[in-house]
Design a protein around this motif. Structure first.
Motif, PDB file in Angstrom:
ATOM      1  N   PRO A  86      30.256  28.210  17.658  1.00 58.63           N
ATOM      2  CA  PRO A  86      30.031  26.833  17.238  1.00 58.63           C
ATOM      3  C   PRO A  86      28.871  26.599  16.278  1.00 58.63           C
ATOM      4  CG  PRO A  86      29.208  27.161  19.451  1.00 58.63           C
ATOM      5  CD  PRO A  86      29.910  28.429  19.066  1.00 58.63           C
ATOM      6  N   VAL A  87      28.043  27.616  16.048  1.00 60.09           N
ATOM      7  CA  VAL A  87      26.917  27.456  15.121  1.00 60.09           C
ATOM      8  C   VAL A  87      27.011  28.426  13.954  1.00 60.09           C
ATOM      9  CG1 VAL A  87      24.400  27.684  14.878  1.00 60.09           C
ATOM     10  CG2 VAL A  87      25.349  26.424  16.804  1.00 60.09           C
ATOM     11  N   SER A  88      27.189  29.712  14.222  1.00 61.51           N
ATOM     12  CA  SER A  88      27.123  30.684  13.127  1.00 61.51           C
ATOM     13  C   SER A  88      28.280  30.552  12.139  1.00 61.51           C
ATOM     14  CB  SER A  88      27.042  32.110  13.664  1.00 61.51           C
ATOM     15  OG  SER A  88      28.195  32.451  14.408  1.00 61.51           O
ATOM     16  N   ILE A  89      29.504  30.372  12.621  1.00 63.17           N
ATOM     17  CA  ILE A  89      30.639  30.270  11.695  1.00 63.17           C
ATOM     18  C   ILE A  89      30.570  28.988  10.862  1.00 63.17           C
ATOM     19  CG2 ILE A  89      33.153  30.053  11.502  1.00 63.17           C
ATOM     20  CD1 ILE A  89      33.396  32.170  13.682  1.00 63.17           C
ATOM     21  N   PRO A  90      30.350  27.810  11.476  1.00 64.26           N
ATOM     22  CA  PRO A  90      30.251  26.619  10.622  1.00 64.26           C
ATOM     23  C   PRO A  90      29.048  26.674   9.679  1.00 64.26           C
ATOM     24  CG  PRO A  90      29.905  26.030  12.935  1.00 64.26           C
ATOM     25  CD  PRO A  90      30.329  27.464  12.899  1.00 64.26           C
ATOM     26  N   ALA A  91      27.921  27.180  10.176  1.00 65.25           N
ATOM     27  CA  ALA A  91      26.750  27.290   9.294  1.00 65.25           C
ATOM     28  C   ALA A  91      27.067  28.202   8.121  1.00 65.25           C
ATOM     29  CB  ALA A  91      25.543  27.810  10.065  1.00 65.25           C
ATOM     30  N   GLY A  92      27.687  29.350   8.386  1.00 67.23           N
ATOM     31  CA  GLY A  92      28.031  30.272   7.309  1.00 67.23           C
ATOM     32  C   GLY A  92      28.943  29.646   6.280  1.00 67.23           C
ATOM     33  N   GLY A  93      29.957  28.930   6.737  1.00 67.30           N
ATOM     34  CA  GLY A  93      30.884  28.276   5.807  1.00 67.30           C
ATOM     35  C   GLY A  93      30.207  27.230   4.946  1.00 67.30           C
ATOM     36  N   VAL A  94      29.375  26.413   5.568  1.00 67.06           N
ATOM     37  CA  VAL A  94      28.660  25.373   4.813  1.00 67.06           C
ATOM     38  C   VAL A  94      27.679  26.010   3.838  1.00 67.06           C
ATOM     39  CG1 VAL A  94      27.004  23.466   4.993  1.00 67.06           C
ATOM     40  CG2 VAL A  94      28.941  23.588   6.585  1.00 67.06           C
ATOM     41  N   LEU A  95      26.946  27.002   4.307  1.00 66.93           N
ATOM     42  CA  LEU A  95      25.951  27.655   3.454  1.00 66.93           C
ATOM     43  C   LEU A  95      26.587  28.354   2.256  1.00 66.93           C
ATOM     44  CD1 LEU A  95      23.809  28.969   6.397  1.00 66.93           C
ATOM     45  CD2 LEU A  95      23.016  27.330   4.660  1.00 66.93           C
TER      46      LEU A  95
END
Length: 132
Positions: A86-95
């Motif tokens: 819930p944090v690393s995948i969405p953060a990676g996509g946004v970044l």
């Protein structure tokens, strides 16, 4: 984001990494409560998100130096990640999208809405700090 230079985007992404690191405890708390992550899993996931921010910051800076490349970001990117990271995948996509100069819509999984809200808060806070 597309109007910013690679150096400016890199600076913003580094700042996002700093904000994510500062929110580590809150992110861990929400991941554990909302998605059932263990403390160890949640801690590693926050570290991965912070690492993504700094990694993509470097790539944003490098984009401008690619000889013969034309910078043409996609206007808007949708990031709709699964619930289990819930944090690393969405953060990676946004970044990734921000590094490339695109605007982003983040649509977290229904099971991880609070995690997505804290991520969005971190991105906004980094943007505010950049504007000051």
């Amino acid at each position: 984001m597309g109007a910013r230079t690679g150096a400016e985007r890199g600076e913003l992404l580094d700042r996002i990494g700093e904000v994510l690191a500062a929110l580590r405890g809150r992110l861990i708390e929400v991941m554990v409560a909302e998605t059932g992550k263990t403390l160890a899993e949640a801690d590693v996931e926050v570290s991965e998100a912070v690492d993504f921010a700094h990694y993509y910051a470097g790539l944003a800076r490098e984009l401008a130096g690619i000889e013969g490349a034309a910078f043409a970001p996609v206007p808007v990117v949708l990031v709709a990640p699964p619930w289990n990271f819930p944090v690393s995948i969405p953060a990676g996509g946004v970044l990734q999208a921000l590094a490339a100069g695109s605007a982003v819509i983040l649509k977290p999984a229904p099971q991880a809405g609070r995690c997505g809200a804290i991520l969005a808060e971190a991105f906004r806070e980094a943007g505010r700090r950049a504007s000051s």
